[in-house]
Enzyme design. Structure first.
Site, PDB file in Angstrom:
ATOM      1  N   ASN A   1       0.869  -1.182   0.000  1.00 13.74           N
ATOM      2  CA  ASN A   1       0.000   0.000   0.000  1.00 13.74           C
ATOM      3  C   ASN A   1       0.903   1.229   0.000  1.00 13.74           C
ATOM      4  O   ASN A   1       1.472   1.583   1.021  1.00 13.74           O
ATOM      5  CB  ASN A   1      -0.886  -0.039   1.260  1.00 13.74           C
ATOM      6  CG  ASN A   1      -1.668   1.239   1.464  1.00 13.74           C
ATOM      7  OD1 ASN A   1      -1.779   2.075   0.567  1.00 13.74           O
ATOM      8  ND2 ASN A   1      -2.231   1.403   2.663  1.00 13.74           N
ATOM      9  N   TRP A   2       1.027   1.843  -1.163  1.00  9.41           N
ATOM     10  CA  TRP A   2       1.948   2.987  -1.278  1.00  9.41           C
ATOM     11  C   TRP A   2       1.436   4.251  -0.598  1.00  9.41           C
ATOM     12  O   TRP A   2       2.166   5.208  -0.443  1.00  9.41           O
ATOM     13  CB  TRP A   2       2.200   3.287  -2.775  1.00  9.41           C
ATOM     14  CG  TRP A   2       3.283   2.471  -3.369  1.00  9.41           C
ATOM     15  CD1 TRP A   2       3.696   1.228  -2.969  1.00  9.41           C
ATOM     16  CD2 TRP A   2       4.125   2.848  -4.468  1.00  9.41           C
ATOM     17  NE1 TRP A   2       4.738   0.800  -3.758  1.00  9.41           N
ATOM     18  CE2 TRP A   2       5.019   1.776  -4.690  1.00  9.41           C
ATOM     19  CE3 TRP A   2       4.207   3.966  -5.284  1.00  9.41           C
ATOM     20  CZ2 TRP A   2       5.979   1.804  -5.694  1.00  9.41           C
ATOM     21  CZ3 TRP A   2       5.161   3.997  -6.291  1.00  9.41           C
ATOM     22  CH2 TRP A   2       6.050   2.920  -6.488  1.00  9.41           C
ATOM     23  N   LYS A   3       0.152   4.274  -0.263  1.00  8.37           N
ATOM     24  CA  LYS A   3      -0.470   5.490   0.287  1.00  8.37           C
ATOM     25  C   LYS A   3      -0.202   6.663  -0.677  1.00  8.37           C
ATOM     26  O   LYS A   3      -0.063   6.423  -1.879  1.00  8.37           O
ATOM     27  CB  LYS A   3       0.035   5.767   1.715  1.00  8.37           C
ATOM     28  CG  LYS A   3      -0.104   4.513   2.588  1.00  8.37           C
ATOM     29  CD  LYS A   3       0.110   4.741   4.040  1.00  8.37           C
ATOM     30  CE  LYS A   3      -0.060   3.410   4.776  1.00  8.37           C
ATOM     31  NZ  LYS A   3       0.039   3.547   6.214  1.00  8.37           N
TER      32      LYS A   3
ATOM     33  N   HIS B   1      -9.428   1.278   5.121  1.00 15.43           N
ATOM     34  CA  HIS B   1      -8.136   1.465   5.803  1.00 15.43           C
ATOM     35  C   HIS B   1      -8.335   2.463   6.946  1.00 15.43           C
ATOM     36  O   HIS B   1      -9.136   3.398   6.828  1.00 15.43           O
ATOM     37  CB  HIS B   1      -7.097   1.983   4.797  1.00 15.43           C
ATOM     38  CG  HIS B   1      -5.708   1.981   5.368  1.00 15.43           C
ATOM     39  ND1 HIS B   1      -5.270   2.980   6.201  1.00 15.43           N
ATOM     40  CD2 HIS B   1      -4.693   1.093   5.252  1.00 15.43           C
ATOM     41  CE1 HIS B   1      -4.022   2.706   6.569  1.00 15.43           C
ATOM     42  NE2 HIS B   1      -3.649   1.572   6.008  1.00 15.43           N
TER      43      HIS B   1
ATOM     44  N   GLU C   1      -6.710   4.917   7.873  1.00 17.52           N
ATOM     45  CA  GLU C   1      -6.513   6.325   7.497  1.00 17.52           C
ATOM     46  C   GLU C   1      -7.767   6.878   6.816  1.00 17.52           C
ATOM     47  O   GLU C   1      -8.103   8.054   6.976  1.00 17.52           O
ATOM     48  CB  GLU C   1      -5.272   6.455   6.595  1.00 17.52           C
ATOM     49  CG  GLU C   1      -4.004   6.298   7.419  1.00 17.52           C
ATOM     50  CD  GLU C   1      -2.823   5.704   6.683  1.00 17.52           C
ATOM     51  OE1 GLU C   1      -2.794   5.724   5.441  1.00 17.52           O
ATOM     52  OE2 GLU C   1      -1.904   5.205   7.371  1.00 17.52           O
TER      53      GLU C   1
ATOM     54  N   GLU D   1      -5.304  -4.746  10.904  1.00 13.23           N
ATOM     55  CA  GLU D   1      -4.241  -3.751  11.070  1.00 13.23           C
ATOM     56  C   GLU D   1      -4.450  -2.997  12.376  1.00 13.23           C
ATOM     57  O   GLU D   1      -5.217  -2.024  12.420  1.00 13.23           O
ATOM     58  CB  GLU D   1      -4.273  -2.748   9.912  1.00 13.23           C
ATOM     59  CG  GLU D   1      -4.002  -3.366   8.571  1.00 13.23           C
ATOM     60  CD  GLU D   1      -3.415  -2.338   7.610  1.00 13.23           C
ATOM     61  OE1 GLU D   1      -2.303  -2.578   7.129  1.00 13.23           O
ATOM     62  OE2 GLU D   1      -4.045  -1.309   7.382  1.00 13.23           O
TER      63      GLU D   1
ATOM     64  N   GLY E   1       2.834   2.285  10.708  1.00 15.36           N
ATOM     65  CA  GLY E   1       3.826   3.344  10.529  1.00 15.36           C
ATOM     66  C   GLY E   1       4.578   3.703  11.795  1.00 15.36           C
ATOM     67  O   GLY E   1       5.240   4.736  11.853  1.00 15.36           O
TER      68      GLY E   1
ATOM     69  N   SER F   1       3.653  -2.206  10.220  1.00 15.97           N
ATOM     70  CA  SER F   1       5.115  -2.304  10.330  1.00 15.97           C
ATOM     71  C   SER F   1       5.670  -3.678   9.945  1.00 15.97           C
ATOM     72  O   SER F   1       6.599  -4.168  10.584  1.00 15.97           O
ATOM     73  CB  SER F   1       5.567  -1.889  11.735  1.00 15.97           C
ATOM     74  OG  SER F   1       5.177  -0.563  12.005  1.00 15.97           O
TER      75      SER F   1
ATOM     76  N   GLY G   1       2.758  -1.055   4.278  1.00 18.53           N
ATOM     77  CA  GLY G   1       2.842   0.356   3.922  1.00 18.53           C
ATOM     78  C   GLY G   1       4.275   0.727   3.591  1.00 18.53           C
ATOM     79  O   GLY G   1       4.774   0.454   2.497  1.00 18.53           O
TER      80      GLY G   1
HETATM   81  P1  PGA Z   1       3.043   0.254   7.634  1.00 16.93           P
HETATM   82  O1  PGA Z   1       1.558   0.538   7.054  1.00 16.93           O
HETATM   83  O2  PGA Z   1       3.517  -1.036   7.041  1.00 16.93           O
HETATM   84  O3  PGA Z   1       3.853   1.431   7.176  1.00 16.93           O
HETATM   85  O4  PGA Z   1       2.920   0.172   9.108  1.00 16.93           O
HETATM   86  C1  PGA Z   1       0.621  -0.497   6.941  1.00 16.93           C
HETATM   87  C2  PGA Z   1      -0.668   0.032   6.356  1.00 16.93           C
HETATM   88  O5  PGA Z   1      -1.070   1.155   6.711  1.00 16.93           O
HETATM   89  O6  PGA Z   1      -1.319  -0.638   5.541  1.00 16.93           O
END
Ligand code: PGA
Length: 258
Positions: free
Chosen positions: A9-11, A102, A104, A175, A181, A220, A241
């Site tokens: 997931n590149w965001k 997600h 976010e 998640e 993150g 992470s 991510g």
């Molecule tokens: P991360 O993000 O691997 O940077 O913790 C995971 C995600 O938000 O899907």
């Protein structure tokens, strides 16, 4: 045999140069031996870049076994919805998967369970496979509310009349928000406990579905912690991510699934 899904997931990261380099590197790292191994071990890699780069990435990765997916879709099929992208548009660009719900999106864009269910419906109509994200905040975890939160998020889909259609090709991603993150991963045992709980909850609704439902872990995930997570019986892959922005790290995690 259950397929393992490794989803990047590149965001909102990257630019055209980065997409180009990432795809070049990824292709250099995926030889025939690796593709055969991935096929044998039922591993599926997926990268979800921002919308503007979907076509470019789809074209660049066309000869590899890595699929392309999107990070979101509209809750409506088409029409006067300025700024939105429909599930059918994503499908026409070659997407097979779409990340929905997600944390976010839930926290920063106020998407609630009802909106997410509608997006799942749109994805299913367009024959995209939704990757439905679930997870609790740090405060909820500390108050011992993880199961309650997950159950609510799950039930917002499972109790719908059209749940059998929505869940038919769906994947779930657990998640924990406190692990996204932050560099703080849930231990494999902690993640396994929640994954088992999710599978048991789904089993109450439909045993057959629970058995075949892929449940990915996210938060992470890195090449050095992926293997231990993938050894857990109810963890069927990862939603990645930060580490998915590097072709080397993404492929390092992918290798752990083979
Ligand atoms: P991360 O993000 O691997 O940077 O913790 C995971 C995600 O938000 O899907």
């Amino acid at each position: 045999m259950q397929t393992t899904y490794i989803v990047g997931n590149w965001k909102m990261h990257g630019d055209q140069t980065m997409v180009h380099h990432f795809c070049q590197q990824l292709k250099a790292l995926t030889d025939k031996k690796l593709t055969d191994k991935a096929h044998q071990s039922h591993s599926q890699g997926v990268v979800c870049p921002p919308f503007p780069y979907l076509a470019m990435m789809q074209e660049a990765l066309a000869e590899t076994s890595i699929a392309v997916g999107a990070q979101n879709c509209a809750a409506y099929p088409q029409g006067a919805y300025t700024g939105e992208v429909s599930a059918a548009m994503l499908k026409s660009l070659g997407c097979e998967f779409v990340i929905l719900g997600h944390s976010e999106r839930r926290q920063l864009f106020a998407e609630d369970n009802a909106v997410i269910a509608e997006k799942c419906h749109q994805a299913q109509q367009a024959k995209l496979r939704p990757i439905l994200c679930l997870g609790e905040t740090l405060a909820q975890q500390q108050q011992g509310k993880t199961q309650e939160i997950i159950k609510n998020q799950l039930n917002s889909i499972l109790l719908l009349e059209n749940a059998p259609q929505l869940m038919q090709n769906a994947l779930l991603a657990y998640e924990p928000i406190w692990a996204i993150g932050t560099g703080k991963t849930a231990t494999p045992e902690q993640a396994q406990d929640v994954h088992r709980f999710i599978r048991e909850e789904v089993a109450e609704y439909d045993q057959h579905l629970a058995h075949r439902l892929p449940i990915l872990y996210g938060g992470s995930v890195k090449p050095d912690n992926a293997q231990a997570l993938f050894r857990m019986p109810d963890i069927n892959g990862a939603l990645i991510g930060g580490a998915s922005l590097s072709a080397k790290d993404f492929m390092g995690i992918y290798q752990c699934s083979l």
